[in-house]
Scaffold this active site. Structure first.
Site, PDB file in Angstrom:
ATOM      1  CD  GLU A 178     -34.594  46.357  48.109  1.00 28.68           C
ATOM      2  OE1 GLU A 178     -34.116  45.456  48.817  1.00 28.68           O
ATOM      3  OE2 GLU A 178     -34.282  47.549  48.250  1.00 28.68           O
ATOM      4  CD  GLU A 378     -37.640  49.752  50.377  1.00 34.57           C
ATOM      5  OE1 GLU A 378     -36.459  49.663  50.782  1.00 34.57           O
ATOM      6  OE2 GLU A 378     -38.378  48.770  50.213  1.00 34.57           O
TER       7      GLU A 378
HETATM    8  P1  P53 Z   1     -32.070  47.464  56.128  1.00 35.81           P
HETATM    9  C1  P53 Z   1     -29.817  46.063  50.170  1.00 35.81           C
HETATM   10  C2  P53 Z   1     -29.690  47.203  49.401  1.00 35.81           C
HETATM   11  C3  P53 Z   1     -30.712  48.110  49.345  1.00 35.81           C
HETATM   12  C4  P53 Z   1     -31.905  47.855  50.024  1.00 35.81           C
HETATM   13  O1  P53 Z   1     -32.483  47.825  54.627  1.00 35.81           O
HETATM   14  C5  P53 Z   1     -32.069  46.721  50.760  1.00 35.81           C
HETATM   15  C6  P53 Z   1     -31.029  45.822  50.842  1.00 35.81           C
HETATM   16  C7  P53 Z   1     -31.151  44.612  51.654  1.00 35.81           C
HETATM   17  O2  P53 Z   1     -30.341  44.660  52.785  1.00 35.81           O
HETATM   18  O3  P53 Z   1     -33.242  46.362  51.377  1.00 35.81           O
HETATM   19  C8  P53 Z   1     -34.383  47.226  51.383  1.00 35.81           C
HETATM   20  O4  P53 Z   1     -33.342  47.227  56.854  1.00 35.81           O
HETATM   21  C9  P53 Z   1     -35.650  46.443  51.685  1.00 35.81           C
HETATM   22  C10 P53 Z   1     -36.260  46.754  53.010  1.00 35.81           C
HETATM   23  C11 P53 Z   1     -35.170  47.106  53.993  1.00 35.81           C
HETATM   24  C12 P53 Z   1     -34.510  48.391  53.508  1.00 35.81           C
HETATM   25  O5  P53 Z   1     -34.042  48.275  52.183  1.00 35.81           O
HETATM   26  O6  P53 Z   1     -31.215  46.257  56.000  1.00 35.81           O
HETATM   27  O7  P53 Z   1     -36.632  46.586  50.671  1.00 35.81           O
HETATM   28  O8  P53 Z   1     -37.079  45.694  53.423  1.00 35.81           O
HETATM   29  O9  P53 Z   1     -35.587  47.230  55.307  1.00 35.81           O
HETATM   30  C13 P53 Z   1     -33.384  48.861  54.394  1.00 35.81           C
HETATM   31  O10 P53 Z   1     -31.357  48.656  56.649  1.00 35.81           O
END
Ligand code: P53
Length: 480
Positions: A178, A378
């Site tokens: 990211e 993801e």
């Molecule tokens: P958490 C923002 C927007 C989209 C994905 O996030 C993001 C973020 C950062 O907050 O992060 C990714 O755990 C990232 C992972 C993370 C996951 O999305 O805040 O690549 O490490 O855990 C989900 O709910």
């Protein structure tokens, strides 16, 4: 819809990151990473970044779900689920504890050899991110993070070490997770986790983040080229967070605002995929008086290191408007516009707007923009789960979210002709939330008994969504 579905070799999987599952934060010679100094926050409560590890503070990543010691048991569950690929990261600090050493830590290398062997033995292919918010803390302390060009060489040396070592075990790699989360330079957490930057209030945040980003893009391009020299069969991708931002209204000013906001985030994959710095960025820098240091040799490196595929996360969409009568959050870099809630979609308990059609839109948009294979690495739904007295976790909301997104993904592949390599939903096993540090923002199909304060037995349990996803994989997405 016809009975057509995904290609037979479609890579169904699950995704995690080392720092969010492994624990063992100081085991076997591992050094301190930037994730090891982040305290637990909460829903709406920011995590703190401390100066080193403070006595008495709680750091949820130090133990995480103890995957470091339990991966064999977890891989048995992944196998039962039918995963074909497992996306994780290599924690840079297991290999180079401080980041600037010339020789790697053999115990750290051995850990990933054992992990990848265990996966392969169970017919699961590892997919690996090189830098998923795990930069050595020492590289912040001594070098100030990625604003310093020395980090390019440190990263390339680390990447060369692990790609050489694991080239016959790992085919799909990604460089920086990211990388575009830091795009607006305003979120301390993102500039920290993407680039190990702490920016003083008196400094020009935007300029520093652009410089760090360019340094990372150069490092990434060098690694793409090097990896192909090491082994031409390897596939090296970038990793983008795609959050499509729609014009709130059909007012042309809203459309233009959305283009500007999107360009700011596309900047990263535009360079990863095309090898040149886009003119919109060059003009913006000139107008703002931002000077970016890129040598002719570095421009050459960018041009010679275009990625093989685009890996990306997709969780939500956003909307932007210039209309005075609509309330929203200001956007620092575009004062004439603001981010607003989209009245046509719902949001999760953490305020993330749920928009499956936005995934189909993104797949089309990005495939048209670059013509490169895509990989959804993801996607998922963070939610509170409840364990019933008899030990079950009924999570229909999670399968509903994933089903709706897979349906749109199928349309993109079957009806729109997008070339998609695979799909690895996030947090296949419950893990520490990146944004909030919570354990109870759960994404998994496998439950882990641990709460936000760090209490629990760490016992693993299959949720209802486990059987559902197992069926999806077994039928190659025919049965959703
Ligand atoms: P958490 C923002 C927007 C989209 C994905 O996030 C993001 C973020 C950062 O907050 O992060 C990714 O755990 C990232 C992972 C993370 C996951 O999305 O805040 O690549 O490490 O855990 C989900 O709910």
């Amino acid at each position: 819809m016809t009975n057509e579905t995904f290609p037979e070799d479609f890579l169904w999987g699950g995704a995690v990151a080392a720092h969010q599952i492994e624990g063992g934060w100081n085991a076997d010679g591992k050094g301190l990473s930037i994730a090891d100094v982040m305290t637990a926050g909460g829903n709406g409560i920011p995590r703190k970044i401390t100066d080193g590890v403070l006595a008495g503070a709680y750091y949820p990543n130090h133990e995480a779900i103890d995957f470091y010691h339990r991966y064999q048991e977890d891989i048995q569950l992944f196998k039962e689920l039918g995963l074909k690929v497992f996306r994780t990261s290599i924690n840079w600090t297991r290999i180079f504890p401080k980041g600037d050493e010339s020789e790697p830590n053999e115990a750290g290398l051995q850990f990933y050899d054992d992990l990848f062997d265990e996966l392969l033995k169970n017919d699961i292919q590892p997919v690996v991110t090189l830098s998923h918010f795990e930069i050595p803390y020492h590289l912040y302390e001594v070098y100030d993070g990625f604003r310093n060009k020395k980090l390019i060489d440190f990263f390339v040396n680390y990447a060369k070490t692990v790609i050489t070592r694991y080239q016959h075990k790992v085919k799909y790699w990604m460089t920086f997770n990211e990388i575009n989360n830091q795009a607006d330079g305003q979120h301390e957490l993102h500039t920290w986790t993407n680039s190990a930057l702490k920016i003083q209030a008196t400094e020009d945040k935007e300029a520093i983040v652009f410089q760090a980003a360019i340094n990372e893009l150069i490092a990434s391009a060098k690694v793409v080229k090097l990896a192909h020299e090491i082994n031409p069969d390897l596939m090296i991708g970038c990793m983008m967070a795609y959050v499509p931002v729609y014009p709130y209204s059909c007012n042309p000013a809203d459309l233009m605002a959305s283009v500007k906001v999107m360009d700011r985030r596309f900047f990263y994959s535009d360079i990863h995929a095309r090898g040149i710095i886009p003119s919109y960025a060059i003009n913006y820098w000139a107008q703002r008086g931002i000077e970016i240091d890129v040598s002719p040799e570095e421009r050459q490196a960018l041009a010679e290191g275009c990625v093989d595929y685009i890996g990306f996360s997709y969780y939500m969409s956003g909307a932007v408007t210039t209309l005075a009568e609509v309330e929203g959050q200001p956007i620092v870099e575009f004062p004439e516009a603001k981010m607003v809630a989209n009245p046509y979609v719902e949001a999760s308990d953490w305020g993330w707007q749920i928009d499956p059609v936005g995934l189909r839109y993104t797949l089309n948009l990005v495939y048209e923009r670059y013509g490169l294979p895509l990989f959804i690495v993801e996607n998922g739904f963070g939610a509170y789960d409840e364990v019933t007295p008899d030990g079950h976790i009924h999570d229909p909301y999670r399968s509903e979210y994933l089903r709706a997104h897979i349906q749109q993904m199928k349309l993109a592949v079957v009806a729109d002709g997008v070339k998609l390599l695979g799909y690895t939903p996030w947090g296949i096993i419950d893990l520490v939330s990146f944004g909030s540090g919570e354990m109870e923002k759960r994404y998994g199909m496998i439950h882990v008994d641990k709460d936000n304060q760090g209490h629990g037995t760490l016992k693993r349990r299959k949720k209802d969504s486990f059987a559902w996803y197992q069926r999806v994989i077994a039928t190659n997405g025919r049965e959703l």
